[in-house]
Design an enzyme around this catalytic site. Structure first.
Site, PDB file in Angstrom:
ATOM      1  N   GLY C 248       0.828  -1.205   0.000  1.00 13.33           N
ATOM      2  CA  GLY C 248       0.000   0.000   0.000  1.00 13.33           C
ATOM      3  C   GLY C 248       0.857   1.247   0.000  1.00 13.33           C
ATOM      4  O   GLY C 248       0.741   2.098  -0.844  1.00 13.33           O
ATOM      5  N   PHE C 249       1.708   1.348   1.013  1.00 12.59           N
ATOM      6  CA  PHE C 249       2.681   2.441   1.126  1.00 12.59           C
ATOM      7  C   PHE C 249       2.019   3.806   1.210  1.00 12.59           C
ATOM      8  O   PHE C 249       2.609   4.817   0.848  1.00 12.59           O
ATOM      9  CB  PHE C 249       3.681   2.380  -0.038  1.00 12.59           C
ATOM     10  CG  PHE C 249       4.193   0.996  -0.322  1.00 12.59           C
ATOM     11  CD1 PHE C 249       4.980   0.347   0.624  1.00 12.59           C
ATOM     12  CD2 PHE C 249       3.878   0.325  -1.485  1.00 12.59           C
ATOM     13  CE1 PHE C 249       5.446  -0.944   0.392  1.00 12.59           C
ATOM     14  CE2 PHE C 249       4.335  -0.963  -1.722  1.00 12.59           C
ATOM     15  CZ  PHE C 249       5.116  -1.594  -0.785  1.00 12.59           C
ATOM     16  N   GLN C 608      11.422  -5.902   6.667  1.00 14.09           N
ATOM     17  CA  GLN C 608      10.719  -4.633   6.447  1.00 14.09           C
ATOM     18  C   GLN C 608      11.683  -3.457   6.448  1.00 14.09           C
ATOM     19  O   GLN C 608      11.567  -2.543   5.622  1.00 14.09           O
ATOM     20  CB  GLN C 608       9.643  -4.443   7.516  1.00 14.09           C
ATOM     21  CG  GLN C 608       8.675  -3.316   7.182  1.00 14.09           C
ATOM     22  CD  GLN C 608       7.577  -3.179   8.216  1.00 14.09           C
ATOM     23  OE1 GLN C 608       7.647  -3.768   9.290  1.00 14.09           O
ATOM     24  NE2 GLN C 608       6.554  -2.405   7.897  1.00 14.09           N
ATOM     25  N   GLY C 673       7.933   0.739   9.753  1.00 12.62           N
ATOM     26  CA  GLY C 673       7.515   0.693   8.357  1.00 12.62           C
ATOM     27  C   GLY C 673       8.192   1.728   7.483  1.00 12.62           C
ATOM     28  O   GLY C 673       8.297   1.544   6.280  1.00 12.62           O
ATOM     29  N   GLU C 674       8.619   2.819   8.088  1.00 12.34           N
ATOM     30  CA  GLU C 674       9.093   3.917   7.257  1.00 12.34           C
ATOM     31  C   GLU C 674      10.528   4.320   7.504  1.00 12.34           C
ATOM     32  O   GLU C 674      11.189   4.861   6.620  1.00 12.34           O
ATOM     33  CB  GLU C 674       8.141   5.110   7.438  1.00 12.34           C
ATOM     34  CG  GLU C 674       6.820   4.796   6.759  1.00 12.34           C
ATOM     35  CD  GLU C 674       5.647   5.637   7.230  1.00 12.34           C
ATOM     36  OE1 GLU C 674       5.248   6.513   6.480  1.00 12.34           O
ATOM     37  OE2 GLU C 674       5.137   5.383   8.341  1.00 12.34           O
TER      38      GLU C 674
END
Lengths: 332, 181, 757
Positions: C248-249, C608, C673-674
């Site tokens: 999705g991002f 990840q 996640g980032e």
């Protein structure tokens, strides 16, 4: 994609007759380009003639020591063939530099030659504000004043600056390959260097094939003496079209170039056989200065656009680098 | 020569024949997904530009999105659903599972089918663009990480799980050299 | 071992699950093709929608000639602004008011690729052909799609998704004037697109009076709530599920046209409708990251200590909805200076509306700031790591709040050790491997830690098994597995006794998988519910046949968190090889060391974080959407033209982390996640400078840009007189090769881009 008829040809004559009878018929090889073009609306055939069952899937040695490669030989089979790897390593390298393993398994030699440009204006589907003469002849070329970082620096016209995307064809151009075809009136052949028409004001007419002709194969004359290599530069390390490439064969003896074959990829609407460079090299010293001078001789005719001039130093570097490597290989 | 724009065909998928009528426009990918409930094969781009729909045709990897279904008649088609032996995962699947060779999983069926073919292609001695000397006299290239990366490059993974995918392929090839941290 | 006779519920695992590697619980489904994504769900009577996009960049729809198309084979309906069901006009969803949801509600065309109609047919082939055949005419208006500073249409951004549009303290100009060394540089990043491997798809159908939807969404609950509002339905009458999501991002966090149109069409036709976007369509329908033009000014003493930091970022938005790429927010928590200013401007253009994309703001902002820091280190003659250590803030530079953990320096120390940074020759352009110039680079990384309230239920079954329900989403993050581990530990049972069900809006409110806050927010709620359940069972609560269920809501807990600067940190390292003759760049290795809270599942976490770094590599070298100014559309809206890193681009990547507890946080997760994406592009760009001696401030660093920039001359012999404090390398290219007519003509490429400033 409009509805279409489908016919699996049982014999070459069968396919040729169907293609001759219907200008909206298209031959189907691997489909890797044609089916995509049908999805984007660039091709809207009424009939697909599937060539899969035709006896055009063979690679045979010719009487003079060359190879005859059938039109439906897959890119993978061409690249992996022992005689191709042994005698024409640049051809194997060129094919392997293109696309992906999946696509090479599907794509055919004939289809590779006939693939269309990846110019973004062509693939996106031309609009009024971004016309494409290949999509709608006479509508204009948006790339000239638009985005053309990977467009032609040689042989282009104001009507089209797209480049041919094939790697394989670049090697074939350097190898003096001849394209064979069949029409309802009989067989014919075209040297690869004459297979593609100059762009001129008819960029949608891409080849010199007669109407309805079916490409049946490619004949490779005996390999040129010396070592050969294909080198490709692209925006990512793999699975991308070239921004510049070079197919080269060089015969060097006692420090003197006896024969040179050079073809550039991603610089023109077709593989660009660099004959001026070859002439400049032949009989001269095999050193970096001579290689650079030869590249400059070829590139003197270049007419870069505002955003693709980088291709000239890139090609010059490729020529010097690859020819130097081939010279060292010959000496070893 | 028929005027029809559809045909009755039989597709041989994972060892099972399926007879169906297809619109000629239907790709193998859409036939699998929309007609035969074999949705393991994914549509990532529908243009041959991502590899998510990779299947095996007569044992060779191909992108199902550019393969017309009608032209696939008579060919042996293997999809991700046919890779495992019943409940027993194929070693390539097992390696992807154990080494976390995926994240979202969407490209995974294509990566696995592609990896199966990579192992076969390598076993057959095929060179790649990463092979320094493609001449047959040079012998088959070792399946190094660089070779695996080049050969797998037709399978994009937007999550960026490339390093674990490469390890999984290497492990499945029995050639794993890196130490799992 | 004695023979076990205890009841299953009393079994306590010897070791906690959290912190130990655990295979993905859905892994088997993913490797066998059994995992179902949004377009994989069958339905009887399924119809297929195909969206028609505008071919002009600005104007009004004059006509939609739908009659001939309605007569085409299989066509069921053609929806357009003249006949489509009406949507709520003042929609304000999870992310606030958003007029991009007003699909087929008006005749205005705000950008090329705006949805103007939707054809629904029996088969996808019929729908595609009919959509292609639909003739839409327009009254066009002049458009503008080019982001450039000085544009009269730009304005200061009042607010961004990451805080205020502007912060300022002290006197920046005075501090700059008083600085020994000033770096003043412009950086640009191009328009970037999420390109999750799964193109967005949704299937909608009415079932027993409820709208049942399967969507590729990062947040089933938020999507259901937003869709209900748009359609004017009772939220209870809309259910959205997204069991598996193919990436999705940030692009799948909102109700997108495919979803709205599928729901409309299902309502109009009274049968199930699926709409799956084509890859090309995703380039204008699901958001993107705006291009940015950023100016960074750093003023420092000779010792490298910052006196001034001024970061001004310009990004584009659409004319429909304002989204500001919050690039300048990065420095607000990273670096302090007496004069400190961060400013955003935004320029509405006739382009699609940008949105959150992995590390929004932080990705482009860290590229600019971390490259500028590298330039400052060079100018000061300081090692880049030393420079950063000298500029560790004592408290939030803008907020003044204390840090709840700040292990950036430790990350650099560990990273330097692992990477072999010690003894690095700071001189650029002096290392060679054959044709390749070699260089190494580093950059800091950071991402804020947040949480949103969530609800979860935990159920004990009589057979000793447990079921946890939460409307989380696993878009590849491993959230399903992490939540299983967290629940197991909270219940004091082994993970194989716990089944976690996610991605169903009926499970209640839960934050989307976004902002690196998903697993933290959900994990908190899961833990609360599971603990409560365990305590009830421990105190003798019986398990009825339908199971014993407890519900938890973290609203209060999240709101009562003390105010701190909460961030994860990291140190990014890269080694690159640059071919100065062809402009090719290969990243040879990357290392990221992170302090990112508690790592629940090392196996998936490493993956990840690695993936985030691959994004940085891809951003640094490859990604760029190219917009044609004449048509306003993209010329590379596919995966052959928009390059994301492929296998061959990605080397071995090493990831490590440090213990990073936050005693104030009951779960201790910071989100990963980032952060892998933050700083990694800068590390690559800094390494390219170290290899070539040329600063590349415009991404991506393409071969043509490398060629245009040239490279510092390299001699085979060791370079002697190049002290660490050598004069700064100027931006003027020094070509290694003799200048030819060709390299002269190549120059305008960069000049033209520079002219955009």
């Amino acid at each position: 994609m409009r509805e279409f008829r489908y016919h699996r040809a049982a014999a070459t004559a069968d396919a040729v007759a169907l293609l001759a009878a219907d200008p909206e018929a298209r031959p189907l090889g691997g489909g890797t380009n044609l089916v995509d073009l049908m999805k984007t609306g660039a091709e809207r055939p009424a009939l697909l003639v599937d060539l899969r069952d035709l006896p055009l899937d063979r690679i045979e040695t010719t009487a003079d020591g060359g190879l005859r490669v059938g039109a439906t030989v897959t890119n993978s089979d061409l690249a992996a063939h022992p005689e191709v790897r042994r005698r024409y390593p640049m051809l194997t390298q060129a094919v392997l530099a293109g696309a992906s393993g999946q696509l090479r398994n599907m794509a055919t030699v004939g289809g590779n030659l006939l693939q269309r440009t990846r110019c973004g204006y062509f693939t996106a589907g031309a609009t009024e504000a971004a016309p494409c003469n290949k999509r709608a002849p006479g509508s204009g070329c948006a790339a000239v004043a638009g985005e053309h970082r990977n467009h032609a620096v040689l042989g282009a016209s104001a009507h089209c600056v797209a480049v041919h995307p094939s790697d394989m064809a670049v090697a074939l151009a350097a190898l003096d390959a001849v394209v064979t075809y069949e029409t309802a009136d009989g067989p014919g052949e075209l040297p690869l260097t004459a297979f593609y028409r100059p762009v001129g004001d008819t960029p949608h007419q891409e080849t010199a094939l007669p109407p309805g002709a079916l490409v049946t194969g490619v004949v490779l004359p005996p390999a040129p003496p010396g070592a050969s290599r294909y080198r490709k530069v692209r925006d990512r390390a793999s699975y991308a079209f070239a921004i510049g490439s070079l197919a080269a064969a060089l015969d060097v003896r006692d420090g003197v170039v006896r024969e040179a074959r050079l073809a550039f990829g991603a610089v023109a609407s077709h593989p660009w056989r660099a004959r001026r460079a070859e002439q400049a090299l032949t009989g001269g010293p095999a050193d970096a200065a001579a290689f650079a001078a030869a590249a400059d001789a070829e590139l003197a005719a270049a007419r870069p656009l505002p955003h693709n001039g980088y291709k000239l130093p890139l090609l010059r570097d490729l020529v010097v680098d690859v020819l130097t490597a081939l010279t060292e290989e010959a000496a070893a | 020569m028929t005027e029809a724009t559809s045909s009755v065909i039989t597709l041989h998928i994972n060892g099972t024949p399926h007879t169906l009528t297809v619109d000629h426009r239907t790709t193998l990918l859409d036939a699998l997904r929309e007609r035969l409930a074999l949705t393991g094969t994914k549509k990532g781009c529908d243009q041959g530009q991502c590899g998510a729909c990779t299947v095996l045709l007569d044992g060779r990897r191909a992108v199902a999105c550019l393969q017309l279904a009608v032209a696939a008649e008579g060919r042996a088609i293997t999809t991700i659903e046919g890779v495992a032996d019943g409940d027993r995962l194929h070693p390539v699947q097992q390696a992807f599972l154990e080494l976390d060779g995926y994240q979202c999983g969407y490209c995974t069926p294509g990566q696995i089918c592609s990896a199966l073919a990579v192992l076969d292609e390598h076993a057959a001695g095929w060179p790649s663009a990463a092979t320094a000397d493609v001449r047959p006299e040079a012998g088959p290239p070792a399946l190094t990480d660089a070779e695996i990366r080049e050969r797998m490059s037709g399978n994009l993974c937007r999550c960026g799980a490339y390093p674990t995918i490469v390890r999984a392929v290497a492990r499945a090839a029995g050639a794993e050299s890196e130490v799992v941290a | 071992m004695t023979t076990a006779t205890t009841a299953p519920a009393a079994t306590t695992p010897a070791t906690p699950s959290v912190g130990a590697s655990h295979l993905r619980v859905e892994g088997r489904d993913k490797v066998t093709g059994a995992a179902r994504y949004a377009a994989d769900h069958p339905a009887d009577g399924l119809a297929h929608g195909w969206i028609v996009l505008s071919t002009v960049a600005r104007g009004r729809i004059r006509s939609v000639d739908d009659a001939p198309v309605r007569a085409m084979p299989g066509v069921l309906t053609v929806l357009h602004h003249g006949n489509a069901p009406r949507l709520k006009e003042d929609f304000a969803g999870t992310f606030g008011p958003d007029a991009t949801t007003r699909i087929l509600q008006h005749d205005r065309v705000p950008h090329a690729g705006w949805p103007v109609a939707c054809v629904v047919a029996e088969t996808p082939e019929q729908a595609r052909e009919a959509a292609e055949a639909l003739v839409v005419t327009y009254d066009t208006e002049p458009h503008d799609v080019t982001l450039r500073p000085g544009h009269p249409g730009s304005h200061p951004a009042e607010t961004t998704a990451m805080g205020p549009g502007r912060t300022e303290k002290g006197d920046v100009e005075a501090e700059l004037a008083a600085s020994d060394i000033v770096v003043d540089a412009w950086y640009t990043t191009p328009e970037e697109h999420h390109n999750p491997m799964e193109p967005h798809a949704a299937m909608a159908r009415w079932e027993d009076g409820r709208l049942e939807v399967v969507d590729s969404t990062q947040g089933a609950y938020a999507t259901a709530r937003d869709l209900a509002q748009l359609l004017g339905l009772d939220p209870a009458d809309v259910r959205v599920r997204s069991e598996h999501v193919g990436g999705g991002f940030g692009s799948k966090a909102q109700a997108r046209p495919h979803l709205v149109l599928a729901a409309m069409a299902a309502t109009v036709l009274g049968r199930p409708v699926r709409i799956a976007l084509t890859r090309r369509q995703t380039f204008s329908l699901i958001g993107h990251r705006s291009a940015t033009v950023q100016r960074v000014r750093l003023g420092a003493g000779a010792d490298g200590r910052l006196r001034a930091l001024d970061h001004a970022a310009l990004s584009a938005t659409s004319t429909v909805h304002e989204f500001v790429e919050p690039s300048a927010a990065y420095a607000r928590s990273m670096y302090d200076a007496s004069g400190h200013r961060t400013v955003h401007r935004v320029l509405p253009l006739d382009v699609p509306t940008p949105t959150f994309m992995r590390a929004p703001g932080e990705a482009p902002g860290s590229f600019a700031v971390e490259c500028a820091l590298d330039e400052l280190a060079e100018r000061c003659g300081l090692d880049p790591i030393v420079l950063r250590a000298r500029n560790e803030p004592a408290a939030g530079p803008v907020s003044g709040l204390p840090f709840a953990g700040h292990r950036l320096a430790d990350c650099f120390t560990e990273g330097a050790r692992r990477f072999g940074w010690a003894g690095r020759d700071p001189r650029p352009g002096v290392r060679r491997d054959g044709r390749w110039l070699l260089g190494t680079g580093t950059a800091a990384s950071s991402f804020f830690t947040g949480a949103f309230p969530a609800t979860a239920t935990a159920t004990a079954h009589a057979d000793g098994a447990f079921t946890v329900r939460i409307a989380a989403a696993d878009i590849g993050t491993g959230a399903r597995t992490a939540l299983t581990q967290l629940a197991a530990d909270a219940l004091d049972v082994a993970p194989d006794r716990v089944r976690v069900l996610i991605a169903d809006s009926d499970f209640g409110d839960a934050w989307v998988a976004g902002g690196s806050m998903g697993t933290r927010s959900w994990g908190w709620a899961v833990r609360l519910a599971a603990r409560d359940l365990r305590d009830r069972l421990a105190s003798g609560a019986g398990i009825p046949p339908e199971g014993l269920t407890v519900r938890a809501n973290t609203e209060e807990a999240v709101r009562s968190l003390a105010a701190y600067e909460r961030h994860a940190y990291g140190a990014q390292f890269a080694e690159v090889a640059v071919d100065p003759g062809t402009g090719e760049i290969r990243v040879r290795r990357m290392l990221g060391v992170f302090a990112a809270g508690r790592i629940v599942n090392p196996l998936t976490a490493r993956n990840q974080l690695t993936g985030g770094m691959v994004w940085g590599l891809s951003m640094a070298l490859h990604e760029e959407a190219v917009r044609d100014t004449a048509s306003g559309g993209l010329v590379n809206a596919d995966l052959a033209g928009y390059h994301v890193a492929a296998h061959a681009d990605v080397p071995a990547i090493e990831v490590a982390w440090l213990d990073d507890p936050d005693p104030d946080d009951p779960v201790g997760i910071k989100g990963i996640g980032e952060i892998g994406t933050v700083g990694s592009a800068a590390a690559v760009a800094n390494a390219v400078w170290h290899a070539t001696g040329v600063r590349h401030r415009d991404l991506p660093i393409r071969p043509d840009r490398v060629l245009a920039g040239g490279a510092a001359p390299v001699t085979a012999a060791p370079v002697t007189a190049a002290p660490v404090t050598a004069a700064p390398v100027t931006a003027a290219p020094v070509t290694a090769a003799p200048v030819t007519a060709a390299s002269v003509t190549a120059a305008p490429v960069e000049q033209d881009r520079a002219g955009h400033r």
